[in-house]
Design a protein around this motif. Structure first.
Motif, PDB file in Angstrom:
ATOM      1  N   ILE A 181       0.851  -1.190   0.000  1.00 29.62           N
ATOM      2  CA  ILE A 181       0.000   0.000   0.000  1.00 29.62           C
ATOM      3  C   ILE A 181       0.886   1.238   0.000  1.00 29.62           C
ATOM      4  O   ILE A 181       1.777   1.381   0.838  1.00 29.62           O
ATOM      5  N   THR A 182       0.633   2.119  -0.952  1.00 32.75           N
ATOM      6  CA  THR A 182       1.424   3.343  -1.082  1.00 32.75           C
ATOM      7  C   THR A 182       0.744   4.494  -0.342  1.00 32.75           C
ATOM      8  O   THR A 182      -0.414   4.813  -0.598  1.00 32.75           O
ATOM      9  N   VAL A 183       1.473   5.097   0.567  1.00 33.74           N
ATOM     10  CA  VAL A 183       1.000   6.262   1.319  1.00 33.74           C
ATOM     11  C   VAL A 183       1.679   7.486   0.706  1.00 33.74           C
ATOM     12  O   VAL A 183       2.914   7.568   0.710  1.00 33.74           O
ATOM     13  N   PRO A 184       0.917   8.446   0.158  1.00 34.29           N
ATOM     14  CA  PRO A 184       1.529   9.534  -0.605  1.00 34.29           C
ATOM     15  C   PRO A 184       2.257  10.572   0.227  1.00 34.29           C
ATOM     16  O   PRO A 184       3.100  11.301  -0.286  1.00 34.29           O
ATOM     17  N   ARG A 185       1.947  10.665   1.518  1.00 35.30           N
ATOM     18  CA  ARG A 185       2.609  11.669   2.365  1.00 35.30           C
ATOM     19  C   ARG A 185       2.710  11.143   3.792  1.00 35.30           C
ATOM     20  O   ARG A 185       2.018  10.194   4.158  1.00 35.30           O
ATOM     21  N   ASP A 186       3.573  11.757   4.579  1.00 35.71           N
ATOM     22  CA  ASP A 186       3.714  11.355   5.975  1.00 35.71           C
ATOM     23  C   ASP A 186       2.395  11.544   6.714  1.00 35.71           C
ATOM     24  O   ASP A 186       1.707  12.563   6.536  1.00 35.71           O
ATOM     25  N   VAL A 187       2.036  10.558   7.523  1.00 38.77           N
ATOM     26  CA  VAL A 187       0.809  10.634   8.328  1.00 38.77           C
ATOM     27  C   VAL A 187       1.197  10.449   9.793  1.00 38.77           C
ATOM     28  O   VAL A 187       1.733   9.401  10.165  1.00 38.77           O
ATOM     29  N   PRO A 188       0.977  11.477  10.631  1.00 39.71           N
ATOM     30  CA  PRO A 188       1.332  11.339  12.044  1.00 39.71           C
ATOM     31  C   PRO A 188       0.400  10.364  12.762  1.00 39.71           C
ATOM     32  O   PRO A 188      -0.759  10.200  12.378  1.00 39.71           O
ATOM     33  N   GLY A 189       0.902   9.698  13.786  1.00 46.54           N
ATOM     34  CA  GLY A 189       0.085   8.791  14.565  1.00 46.54           C
ATOM     35  C   GLY A 189      -0.866   9.552  15.469  1.00 46.54           C
ATOM     36  O   GLY A 189      -0.538  10.633  15.968  1.00 46.54           O
ATOM     37  N   ARG A 190      -2.074   9.010  15.651  1.00 45.39           N
ATOM     38  CA  ARG A 190      -3.061   9.634  16.528  1.00 45.39           C
ATOM     39  C   ARG A 190      -3.715   8.548  17.364  1.00 45.39           C
ATOM     40  O   ARG A 190      -4.205   7.573  16.819  1.00 45.39           O
ATOM     41  N   ALA A 191      -3.741   8.756  18.674  1.00 42.40           N
ATOM     42  CA  ALA A 191      -4.364   7.781  19.578  1.00 42.40           C
ATOM     43  C   ALA A 191      -3.799   6.389  19.275  1.00 42.40           C
ATOM     44  O   ALA A 191      -2.598   6.173  19.348  1.00 42.40           O
ATOM     45  N   ASP A 192      -4.693   5.456  18.894  1.00 44.05           N
ATOM     46  CA  ASP A 192      -4.219   4.099  18.594  1.00 44.05           C
ATOM     47  C   ASP A 192      -3.953   3.889  17.115  1.00 44.05           C
ATOM     48  O   ASP A 192      -3.698   2.766  16.665  1.00 44.05           O
ATOM     49  N   ALA A 193      -4.012   4.978  16.317  1.00 46.04           N
ATOM     50  CA  ALA A 193      -3.744   4.882  14.883  1.00 46.04           C
ATOM     51  C   ALA A 193      -2.246   5.031  14.637  1.00 46.04           C
ATOM     52  O   ALA A 193      -1.623   5.966  15.147  1.00 46.04           O
ATOM     53  N   PRO A 194      -1.649   4.117  13.882  1.00 45.77           N
ATOM     54  CA  PRO A 194      -0.202   4.187  13.650  1.00 45.77           C
ATOM     55  C   PRO A 194       0.177   5.329  12.710  1.00 45.77           C
ATOM     56  O   PRO A 194      -0.633   5.820  11.931  1.00 45.77           O
ATOM     57  N   ALA A 195       1.432   5.758  12.814  1.00 46.47           N
ATOM     58  CA  ALA A 195       1.971   6.753  11.902  1.00 46.47           C
ATOM     59  C   ALA A 195       2.514   6.047  10.659  1.00 46.47           C
ATOM     60  O   ALA A 195       2.902   4.871  10.717  1.00 46.47           O
ATOM     61  N   TYR A 196       2.502   6.758   9.523  1.00 43.30           N
ATOM     62  CA  TYR A 196       3.031   6.208   8.278  1.00 43.30           C
ATOM     63  C   TYR A 196       3.977   7.216   7.648  1.00 43.30           C
ATOM     64  O   TYR A 196       3.685   8.417   7.601  1.00 43.30           O
ATOM     65  N   ARG A 197       5.105   6.740   7.163  1.00 42.33           N
ATOM     66  CA  ARG A 197       5.986   7.572   6.359  1.00 42.33           C
ATOM     67  C   ARG A 197       5.564   7.443   4.904  1.00 42.33           C
ATOM     68  O   ARG A 197       5.070   6.406   4.474  1.00 42.33           O
ATOM     69  N   ALA A 198       5.744   8.516   4.149  1.00 39.36           N
ATOM     70  CA  ALA A 198       5.392   8.482   2.733  1.00 39.36           C
ATOM     71  C   ALA A 198       6.171   7.369   2.035  1.00 39.36           C
ATOM     72  O   ALA A 198       7.353   7.148   2.302  1.00 39.36           O
ATOM     73  N   GLY A 199       5.489   6.636   1.168  1.00 35.87           N
ATOM     74  CA  GLY A 199       6.133   5.548   0.449  1.00 35.87           C
ATOM     75  C   GLY A 199       5.268   4.302   0.433  1.00 35.87           C
ATOM     76  O   GLY A 199       4.121   4.317   0.883  1.00 35.87           O
ATOM     77  N   THR A 200       5.807   3.222  -0.077  1.00 38.58           N
ATOM     78  CA  THR A 200       5.075   1.964  -0.191  1.00 38.58           C
ATOM     79  C   THR A 200       5.402   1.063   0.993  1.00 38.58           C
ATOM     80  O   THR A 200       6.566   0.872   1.345  1.00 38.58           O
ATOM     81  N   HIS A 201       4.355   0.546   1.606  1.00 40.89           N
ATOM     82  CA  HIS A 201       4.503  -0.297   2.791  1.00 40.89           C
ATOM     83  C   HIS A 201       3.922  -1.680   2.511  1.00 40.89           C
ATOM     84  O   HIS A 201       2.798  -1.786   2.025  1.00 40.89           O
ATOM     85  N   ARG A 202       4.670  -2.739   2.835  1.00 42.85           N
ATOM     86  CA  ARG A 202       4.131  -4.086   2.787  1.00 42.85           C
ATOM     87  C   ARG A 202       3.397  -4.320   4.115  1.00 42.85           C
ATOM     88  O   ARG A 202       3.999  -4.319   5.175  1.00 42.85           O
ATOM     89  N   MET A 203       2.076  -4.486   4.050  1.00 43.71           N
ATOM     90  CA  MET A 203       1.258  -4.634   5.250  1.00 43.71           C
ATOM     91  C   MET A 203       0.723  -6.060   5.347  1.00 43.71           C
ATOM     92  O   MET A 203       0.239  -6.617   4.367  1.00 43.71           O
ATOM     93  N   ASN A 204       0.808  -6.607   6.549  1.00 51.66           N
ATOM     94  CA  ASN A 204       0.165  -7.886   6.790  1.00 51.66           C
ATOM     95  C   ASN A 204      -1.306  -7.650   7.112  1.00 51.66           C
ATOM     96  O   ASN A 204      -1.793  -6.518   7.072  1.00 51.66           O
ATOM     97  N   GLY A 205      -2.034  -8.725   7.431  1.00 50.73           N
ATOM     98  CA  GLY A 205      -3.466  -8.585   7.642  1.00 50.73           C
ATOM     99  C   GLY A 205      -3.837  -7.626   8.753  1.00 50.73           C
ATOM    100  O   GLY A 205      -4.723  -6.780   8.597  1.00 50.73           O
ATOM    101  N   ALA A 206      -3.172  -7.721   9.900  1.00 51.97           N
ATOM    102  CA  ALA A 206      -3.490  -6.865  11.039  1.00 51.97           C
ATOM    103  C   ALA A 206      -3.196  -5.404  10.715  1.00 51.97           C
ATOM    104  O   ALA A 206      -3.967  -4.498  11.068  1.00 51.97           O
ATOM    105  N   GLU A 207      -2.085  -5.148  10.025  1.00 49.91           N
ATOM    106  CA  GLU A 207      -1.710  -3.777   9.679  1.00 49.91           C
ATOM    107  C   GLU A 207      -2.688  -3.184   8.660  1.00 49.91           C
ATOM    108  O   GLU A 207      -3.081  -2.011   8.766  1.00 49.91           O
ATOM    109  N   ALA A 208      -3.078  -3.990   7.672  1.00 56.15           N
ATOM    110  CA  ALA A 208      -4.027  -3.506   6.663  1.00 56.15           C
ATOM    111  C   ALA A 208      -5.380  -3.217   7.291  1.00 56.15           C
ATOM    112  O   ALA A 208      -6.054  -2.242   6.936  1.00 56.15           O
ATOM    113  N   LEU A 209      -5.803  -4.054   8.245  1.00 52.72           N
ATOM    114  CA  LEU A 209      -7.082  -3.837   8.917  1.00 52.72           C
ATOM    115  C   LEU A 209      -7.067  -2.526   9.692  1.00 52.72           C
ATOM    116  O   LEU A 209      -8.029  -1.755   9.649  1.00 52.72           O
ATOM    117  N   ALA A 210      -5.979  -2.245  10.396  1.00 55.04           N
ATOM    118  CA  ALA A 210      -5.868  -0.978  11.126  1.00 55.04           C
ATOM    119  C   ALA A 210      -5.888   0.201  10.165  1.00 55.04           C
ATOM    120  O   ALA A 210      -6.485   1.250  10.451  1.00 55.04           O
TER     121      ALA A 210
END
Length: 347
Positions: A181-210
């Protein structure tokens, strides 16, 4: 000398054993995959009375292609059975609201497909209940009322319904080895939501669900959430259609096992219908699937409820294009914008 013609029953027996011989000659793999596919189709639950029973003059006209209403829920409901092993009913009044609704239109030539997300907070007319949020239709009247509400809103005939369990996608994602999954820009973490750096991330099932469940921390709430869901579905489709999945017996086996735990369909869609559908889509590629949101008309507040408004004027040609089976022509005449969402960055 006169020879009697073989009897019809004998002919059928000869054809049957000929087919078995062909499968044996071509290897056990083909027979095994057919058996697994049939078992997977049997495992897909059928939802009874999922489509509205309406007089012909109250139904939108059937048009080219085929259209599904995809209803996303957090936990897939099982089809009720009878006897000692009876399970909970597929739907109970007020028990749950649909988390997501999407129209999936498959072109008649199967060269392209279109997914249109309908925000769950869209303010609509729910037959028999008046004005309400779109997801209330599922809560009040189950799949049939949800289908009727969407048909009244869009004028598009819904041929079939599929209930998607987002939680079940965790197993499906793991079965294909994760998704990119490609994230186009940095996303800061909020509460229980994880932060993402811009770029393509290989996500497993739990990560994709979140990733697909996050909503409160997104700038446009549910609208951005639908973009994430589309981004995930696009990545999953690309992965499933890749050679890596179809060339790996273990991944194919896991994929077939996972499908039955993710999707339920209306009881009008038989195993044969599923086979025919899958075969017709064999040439479809992820690059030929258009993802968009229904044209956005702004936010509003009604009786203390935060709602999403549909831009009906801009939506009208889109619904007409689906009815005419000409979404490609629509996209040429209406280049994607931020609200349409086909090229909007996914946060």
């Amino acid at each position: 000398m006169h020879h009697a013609r073989p009897r019809p029953r004998r002919r059928r027996r000869v054809l049957l054993w000929s087919l078995i011989a062909v499968l044996l000659l071509t290897g056990t793999g083909a027979g095994y995959l057919y058996w697994r596919a049939d078992r997977a189709a049997d495992a897909i639950d059928r939802i009874p009375d999922a489509l509205p029973e309406l007089p012909a003059d109250q139904q939108p006209k059937a048009t080219g292609g085929q259209t599904f209403l995809l209803v996303g829920v957090d936990t897939r409901a099982d089809v009720p059975t009878t006897g000692d092993d009876a399970e909970a009913p597929a739907w109970q009044t007020g028990a749950s609201r649909s988390d997501t609704m999407m129209l999936l239109h498959l072109a008649a030539d199967r060269k392209d497909a279109t997914v249109v997300s309908l925000a769950r907070d869209t303010w609509v007319d729910v037959p028999g209940h008046g004005k309400a949020k779109l997801n209330a239709a599922y809560s009040w009247g189950g799949p049939a009322l949800a289908v009727r509400t969407v048909q009244d809103l869009t004028g598009v005939r819904v041929d079939h319904l599929a209930a998607i369990d987002w939680n079940g996608f965790r197993a499906l994602t793991d079965a294909v080895g994760g998704v990119d999954i490609t994230v186009p820009r940095d996303v800061p973490g909020r509460a229980d939501a994880p932060a993402y750096r811009a770029g393509t991330h290989r996500m497993n099932g739990a990560e994709a669900l979140a990733y697909v469940r996050e909503r409160k921390g997104l700038p446009r709430g549910d609208l951005d959430r639908t973009k994430r869901q589309q981004n995930f579905l696009r990545a999953l489709m690309t992965r499933v259609l890749s050679g890596d999945t179809f060339s790996s017996p273990s991944r194919m086996s896991g994929l077939l096992d996972a499908i039955g735990g993710v999707v339920s369909v209306d009881d009008k869609l038989t195993n044969r219908g599923l086979y025919d559908l899958a075969w017709s889509l064999r040439g479809l590629r992820g690059s030929h699937v258009n993802f968009m949101n229904a044209p956005f008309g702004g936010f509003d507040s009604v009786d203390g409820q935060s709602v999403v408004l549909l831009d009906r004027k801009r939506a009208a040609p889109l619904w007409q294009a689906i009815r005419d089976d000409d979404v490609a022509g629509y996209l040429e005449a209406h280049p994607p914008s931020d609200e349409l969402g086909t090229t909007d960055p996914v946060r």
